[in-house]
Enzyme design. Sequence first.
Site, PDB file in Angstrom:
ATOM      1  N   LEU A   1      23.961  -0.915 -30.819  1.00  0.00           N
ATOM      2  CA  LEU A   1      23.334   0.019 -31.774  1.00  0.00           C
ATOM      3  C   LEU A   1      22.120   0.705 -31.167  1.00  0.00           C
ATOM      4  CD1 LEU A   1      23.511  -2.194 -34.989  1.00  0.00           C
ATOM      5  CD2 LEU A   1      24.984  -0.284 -34.366  1.00  0.00           C
TER       6      LEU A   1
ATOM      7  N   ALA B   1      11.791  -1.545 -26.863  1.00  0.00           N
ATOM      8  CA  ALA B   1      10.809  -2.432 -26.256  1.00  0.00           C
ATOM      9  C   ALA B   1      10.984  -3.865 -26.716  1.00  0.00           C
ATOM     10  CB  ALA B   1       9.407  -1.939 -26.582  1.00  0.00           C
TER      11      ALA B   1
ATOM     12  N   ASP C   1       4.401   1.354 -36.595  1.00  0.00           N
ATOM     13  CA  ASP C   1       5.330   2.026 -35.677  1.00  0.00           C
ATOM     14  C   ASP C   1       6.370   2.804 -36.479  1.00  0.00           C
ATOM     15  OD1 ASP C   1       6.446   2.854 -33.318  1.00  0.00           O
ATOM     16  OD2 ASP C   1       7.544   0.988 -32.949  1.00  0.00           O
TER      17      ASP C   1
HETATM   18  N1  LIG Z   1      19.492  -3.415 -39.217  1.00  0.00           N
HETATM   19  C1  LIG Z   1      19.929  -2.423 -38.448  1.00  0.00           C
HETATM   20  N2  LIG Z   1      20.986  -1.698 -38.818  1.00  0.00           N
HETATM   21  C2  LIG Z   1      21.431  -0.699 -38.030  1.00  0.00           C
HETATM   22  N3  LIG Z   1      20.883  -0.361 -36.842  1.00  0.00           N
HETATM   23  C3  LIG Z   1      19.823  -1.051 -36.429  1.00  0.00           C
HETATM   24  C4  LIG Z   1      19.284  -2.105 -37.200  1.00  0.00           C
HETATM   25  N4  LIG Z   1      18.220  -2.614 -36.536  1.00  0.00           N
HETATM   26  C5  LIG Z   1      18.105  -1.897 -35.418  1.00  0.00           C
HETATM   27  N5  LIG Z   1      19.051  -0.953 -35.339  1.00  0.00           N
HETATM   28  C6  LIG Z   1      19.237   0.011 -34.234  1.00  0.00           C
HETATM   29  O1  LIG Z   1      18.699  -0.526 -33.056  1.00  0.00           O
HETATM   30  C7  LIG Z   1      17.641   0.306 -32.571  1.00  0.00           C
HETATM   31  C8  LIG Z   1      16.553  -0.556 -31.962  1.00  0.00           C
HETATM   32  O2  LIG Z   1      16.057  -1.440 -32.946  1.00  0.00           O
HETATM   33  P1  LIG Z   1      14.518  -1.871 -32.994  1.00  0.00           P
HETATM   34  O3  LIG Z   1      13.681  -0.670 -33.278  1.00  0.00           O
HETATM   35  O4  LIG Z   1      14.352  -3.028 -33.902  1.00  0.00           O
HETATM   36  O5  LIG Z   1      14.329  -2.318 -31.484  1.00  0.00           O
HETATM   37  P2  LIG Z   1      13.063  -2.221 -30.611  1.00  0.00           P
HETATM   38  O6  LIG Z   1      13.451  -2.871 -29.342  1.00  0.00           O
HETATM   39  O7  LIG Z   1      11.912  -2.824 -31.299  1.00  0.00           O
HETATM   40  O8  LIG Z   1      12.901  -0.643 -30.448  1.00  0.00           O
HETATM   41  P3  LIG Z   1      11.601   0.263 -30.227  1.00  0.00           P
HETATM   42  O9  LIG Z   1      11.090  -0.012 -28.882  1.00  0.00           O
HETATM   43  O10 LIG Z   1      12.151   1.650 -30.339  1.00  0.00           O
HETATM   44  O11 LIG Z   1      10.640  -0.003 -31.304  1.00  0.00           O
HETATM   45  C9  LIG Z   1      17.198   1.110 -33.768  1.00  0.00           C
HETATM   46  O12 LIG Z   1      16.627   2.326 -33.412  1.00  0.00           O
HETATM   47  C10 LIG Z   1      18.494   1.290 -34.499  1.00  0.00           C
HETATM   48  O13 LIG Z   1      19.231   2.320 -33.896  1.00  0.00           O
END
Ligand SMILES: Nc1ncnc2c1ncn2[C@@H]1O[C@H](COP(=O)(O)OP(=O)(O)OP(=O)(O)O)[C@@H](O)[C@H]1O
Length: 789
Positions: free
Chosen positions: A443, A447, A560
């Site tokens: 998906l 980070a 964020d």
């Molecule tokens: N519950 C969910 N349902 C559908 N897609 C999701 C869900 N959680 C996360 N995603 C997808 O996964 C991506 C990354 O998730 P998340 O933002 O939690 O990760 P991150 O590593 O913290 O990213 P960032 O560095 O952008 O903050 C999201 O942009 C979204 O596309």
Amino acid sequence: MSSLTRLLQEKRKNETSKSSPRTSADTLTSTPESQPLDIQARNRSSSHVSSVSNSSSNRIRATVPVPGSVTTVTQIYSEEDSSSTAGSSLDDRNQFSSSFLNSNFAHTASFYGTSAQSKERFGSLMNDQGAAGFSSYGGSLAAQNRITSRLSATSHTSGRAIPSLSSSIPYSVPNSNKDNNSSNSNSSSLSSSWLETYAGGMPNNISAIDSNVISSPKVDSVEPRFVISKQKLQKASMDSNNANTTQARSISRSGSFSSQLGNFFFSKNSKESSNPNSAGMSFPVNSNGPSPNIKNPNATNGSTAIPKPIRARQSSIYSASRQPTGSYTDNFYGSPSSVHDHLPPSQSVPRSQHSSIGDLKRFFKKSSSNNLSSNNNNAIPNGSPLSNGIPVPSHSHSSSHCASGNNPYSTSYNGNGDTIYSHNHGVSGIPFSKRYIKTGADLGAGAGGSVKLAQRISDNQIFAVKEFRTRFENESKRDYVKKITSEYCIGTTLNHPNIIETIEIVYENDRILQVMEYCEYDLFAIVMSNKMSYEEICCCFKQILTGVQYLHSIGLAHRDLKLDNCVINEEGIVKLIDFGAAVVFSYPFSKNLVEASGIVGSDPYLAPEVCIFAKYDPRPVDIWSSAIIFACMILKKFPWKIPKLRDNSFKLFCSGRDCDSLSSLVTRTPDPPSYDESHSTEKKKPEGSSNNVSDPNNVNIGPQRLLHSLPEETQHIIGRMIDLAPACRGSIEEIMEDSWIRSIDMCHLVEEDLSFKVVRGEDHHHTQVDQSEAHIAGLEKKKKKQNNQ
Ligand SMILES: Nc1ncnc2c1ncn2[C@@H]1O[C@H](COP(=O)(O)OP(=O)(O)OP(=O)(O)O)[C@@H](O)[C@H]1O
């Protein structure tokens, strides 16, 4: 003008006469012909880092007021800075698909400035090659070509930060960031000694900031909006408890979730244990989707094959966690200890003596085996679409830890077109890999880790599973575990239809997996489709605000907020995700504001104060970011790439106001209430219509530059949300009371018996896109394909 500004101006005036003449681009005041707004940010993202790095060579200059003009505080930019300001105008929308897409793959940035030894701006992007990508604008699409510049940019960082925006506001901030800011936090304004102290070399504990001149405001009393009433907190706390929950759900007074868990993990016997960096997500795959994102299967003893990251999101909760007020376990009934010992909910739990990663393992194992003890509260109601006839435990690991376990908002469908949000179920004691199978493609990744789709075998329900990133080489186990646990604990504690639900967290095969409800679309993907109606945009915006309202009501700020961190399900319900940067700003029964610290967030969505102050109130930050999200949805562009004066678009936005410097604009405080109604009304006109003294009709300069591109009825409240001064920015309560916001026909949930039904807004439907483009990973894939053709 503050005496400090005047002092600096005098000082700089002398310097100015000696130095070379500045260019017109250096001034805050710009002519209409100046650089238009820009969102072609992908290759300029490094300039953020660079400018920070080079800030020690930047110089502050002030010009004497010129009649009919605006006094400015100016900067001399490095070449790199100035090259970053070219751009396109807001009206130039044809670049939407590529530039917005590219620049919006912005993974969360953070600036460890005040705490990290190196003061580097870290970042990480988990990519398939196992390399860490570095982005402020860029995600994986643009990561590769930016790695070099980021690496070099961060190699010579030096820091400068203005202490605290509200340090002169008489909050008592309990032990706030004592560890890294104690020497600065009490300065209510910058004195001349500031120059002497910081003008030469920067102390190690100060982060680099643009050379804006800042003096914190002096206020005599605490503004009501900064005060969280006990009643409000109690109400919020009660709201978040459902009828069956006997455990306390409120955020306990003390450091933070993670700090308390950190106490649990690390209080004593810090013994080495297994390394969290190893095998990939280990559940079986039933599709041809990409293989799990395995970074370092062979790493042992804390070493990892992941290249040293340049940027990483700061675990903000961790920052707050360093406040030793009270103890989490003192009144946190869902703590691991309490579960393990089967204590009744009303009893206090002594601080655990466990520690280290080994405790993390035990934490999950024990809770798993003890989960059945709390099953009754979480059984699926008979007759529920999710019920399989037997009471099954909910949150197989999580309910025991984080006081959650009864979140009623997990999604399922009853076959009648209604969405049913009911209790979760899982089977504890059975390995994750036996309970879930991976389905379909990834998906997204950022980070914090990578997110994949998984199907629960017991009921075929689909979930999003976030596999937390492995520990960075230069990250302590303590920090790592704190970050993970804080994100998880926040996730499982929150309980609102516009907040993603965390079902459980699993520690298995040295991987940490967070199971979340799945939403079919990223809001970003929907915006990218360019098919959203105005009413649909308004609905999504109000849902985001509703989520923010909930967060703020319980003392949490997200920090964020961005399109990428909003997902939306098939029913049009928007949910906020990713609490890796969230902070507690207020604890129950306390009126004290706990300031946040660090440059945390994603560049285009950052509030200006975040880039200026070492500490700040995180609530107005969320407000600002929400407004940027709205502007992005309407314009399909970012108004600017970063809220710094070196960004010409932002500079133009700041220009043309009845104020002499950005510092003065950001540190403004609200006008005192006036008995004279007409006078006060005039003074409280929105920024967009009152501050542009140079030429109110000039829509290329000042707040109007952005506001005039937005629908008229939105301009007032969006103007309040992007007030440069956080103290003047509208609070979430004020925003929700705005007549336009109130008039939005928002899709929402209503409770019916034990389930929740979606009530759709009547004036719109929600855009759906093909699943191959519904998430950022899919969009990235498509983009890569296009590039290769
Ligand atoms: N519950 C969910 N349902 C559908 N897609 C999701 C869900 N959680 C996360 N995603 C997808 O996964 C991506 C990354 O998730 P998340 O933002 O939690 O990760 P991150 O590593 O913290 O990213 P960032 O560095 O952008 O903050 C999201 O942009 C979204 O596309």
